[in-house]
Enzyme design. Structure first.
Site, PDB file in Angstrom:
ATOM      1  CB  THR A  89      56.597  32.874  39.721  1.00  0.00           C
ATOM      2  OG1 THR A  89      56.392  33.223  41.105  1.00  0.00           O
ATOM      3  CG2 THR A  89      55.390  33.338  38.928  1.00  0.00           C
ATOM      4  CG  ASN A 148      51.386  22.845  37.697  1.00  0.00           C
ATOM      5  OD1 ASN A 148      52.565  22.929  38.037  1.00  0.00           O
ATOM      6  ND2 ASN A 148      50.436  22.496  38.542  1.00  0.00           N
ATOM      7  CG  ASP A 172      53.422  19.135  36.876  1.00  0.00           C
ATOM      8  OD1 ASP A 172      53.406  20.386  36.905  1.00  0.00           O
ATOM      9  OD2 ASP A 172      54.117  18.454  37.654  1.00  0.00           O
ATOM     10  CD  GLU A 199      53.339  20.677  41.644  1.00  0.00           C
ATOM     11  OE1 GLU A 199      52.918  20.881  40.488  1.00  0.00           O
ATOM     12  OE2 GLU A 199      54.306  21.291  42.120  1.00  0.00           O
ATOM     13  CG  ASN A 229      61.468  20.223  34.804  1.00  0.00           C
ATOM     14  OD1 ASN A 229      61.506  21.046  35.702  1.00  0.00           O
ATOM     15  ND2 ASN A 229      60.448  19.383  34.644  1.00  0.00           N
TER      16      ASN A 229
END
Length: 362
Positions: A72, A91, A134, A23, A215
């Site tokens: 990662t 992402n 994302d 992010e 997730n």
């Protein structure tokens, strides 16, 4: 913008560790270190430098590549026989703003197969090219052997955040299976190259939210039954994009997510046949869950939900056998089991508490 959220993977003479921070305007990498000295043995960048293989999937800008994302941030898997690491990547950056980074954006949103001795890339498979939602690939790669179409294959399985369950040949990355494990209308099949065929880009209604169809919460596989178990999420959201201002060390999202009718969202523990991608059974939760899953050789599946319920199920049928209310949402954690002094323990992390259960001595 670098951070670390994963457990290091320790193998033959190396400590393998990755970085978080997709992010933020960062460039992802995976490192190997000597456990005795701390000296770095190799580094693999998940976003190539200009001129390197994969850089053609980005704009020809060193500045864009230098902040391409691709963290990662979860622990990968290791095959000691092949001496190969299988690692999910995050992402691209900015998360929701795809303008300015046109192209597939390799090696983000991918699984990368890496030679553990040298750090060299052997193959890759990208699940969501040019991601703007994302939906990264930092899920747990599960290694096993399967008979598919009459042939025994060494495979790696991954239930991806984009709502598809994948089976790949772990020797060469060949796609063997890609089937949706959620009810998303974003895409329902992939093309001959394994790229999702997008049916709904958001203009025809909602998409899965930024947490995705699953997730980082671990799935599990029962080799005796040949079933893959995971907690899935069914959600509905829209995405608003906005060109971000690049500030080193600050989040660089490029928009926001708006949840649509949260009352209809739910979660489900699902059993998947990895040779066909079909669901064998499911157990629905009140709301989307982020809890992990554990299977045992005795035919049990342990899982939790966002309401704090820790449960045991019959692996073959999905019958709910037992439930305990922990008092706190079970987030990210998978149960653990071990033997100590003749007793079998089952432990789950719930909030800031470890809750432990024990069976009578045998």
């Amino acid at each position: 913008g670098y951070s670390a959220t994963m457990a290091p993977l320790v193998l033959d003479g190396k400590v393998i560790v990755g970085i978080s921070g997709g992010e933020y305007p960062t460039r992802g990498f995976l490192d190997a270190y000597d456990p005795q000295t701390g000296k770095r043995i190799w580094r693999f960048y998940t976003v190539p430098a200009p001129g390197e293989p994969g850089s053609e999937t980005w704009p020809s800008s060193a500045e864009v590549l230098a902040r391409g994302g691709g963290g990662t941030w979860t622990t990968g898997s290791y095959d000691p026989e092949l001496n190969m690491l299988y690692w999910g990547t995050g992402n691209p950056n900015p998360d929701y703003w795809g303008h300015g980074r046109e192209g597939d954006n390799l090696y983000t949103n991918s699984i990368v197969a890496i030679d553990a001795s040298s750090g060299a890339l052997k193959w890759h498979f990208q699940f969501t090219p040019h991601d703007t939602h994302d939906w990264d690939a930092n899920q747990i790669p599960v290694l096993t052997d399967l008979t598919i179409a009459g042939t025994r294959r060494k495979v790696v399985m991954l239930a991806n955040r984009n709502g598809f369950f994948y089976v790949l040949d772990r020797l060469n990355g060949a796609l063997l299976l890609a089937k949706p494990f959620t009810d998303t209308t974003w895409a329902r099949e992939v093309d001959s190259r394994g790229r999702p065929i997008v049916l709904n880009d958001g203009s025809k209604g909602c998409l899965p939210d930024q947490w995705g169809g699953t997730n980082f919460n671990p799935p599990s596989f029962d080799p005796a039954l040949g079933l893959f178990f995971l907690n899935s999420r069914e959600t509905c959201a829209t995405y608003v994009t906005q060109e971000p201002k690049m500030v080193p060390g600050r989040a660089n999202m490029g928009g926001a997510v708006r949840v649509v009718d949260a009352s209809k969202a739910y979660g489900a523990l699902r059993a998947i046949d990895p040779t066909t991608g079909e669901r064998r059974w499911e157990f629905k939760y009140t709301s989307p869950t982020m809890a992990g899953v554990m299977t045992t050789a005795s035919g049990l599946v342990f899982a939790g939900d966002h309401e704090g319920n820790f449960m045991a199920f019959e692996s073959r049928t999905g019958k709910n056998l037992w439930r305990y209310q922990t008092g706190t949402p079970i987030w990210g954690a998978a149960p653990m089991t071990y033997m100590l002094d003749g007793h079998q323990h089952v432990v789950i992390a719930s909030g800031t508490t470890l809750v432990s259960f024990v069976l009578p001595a045998q």
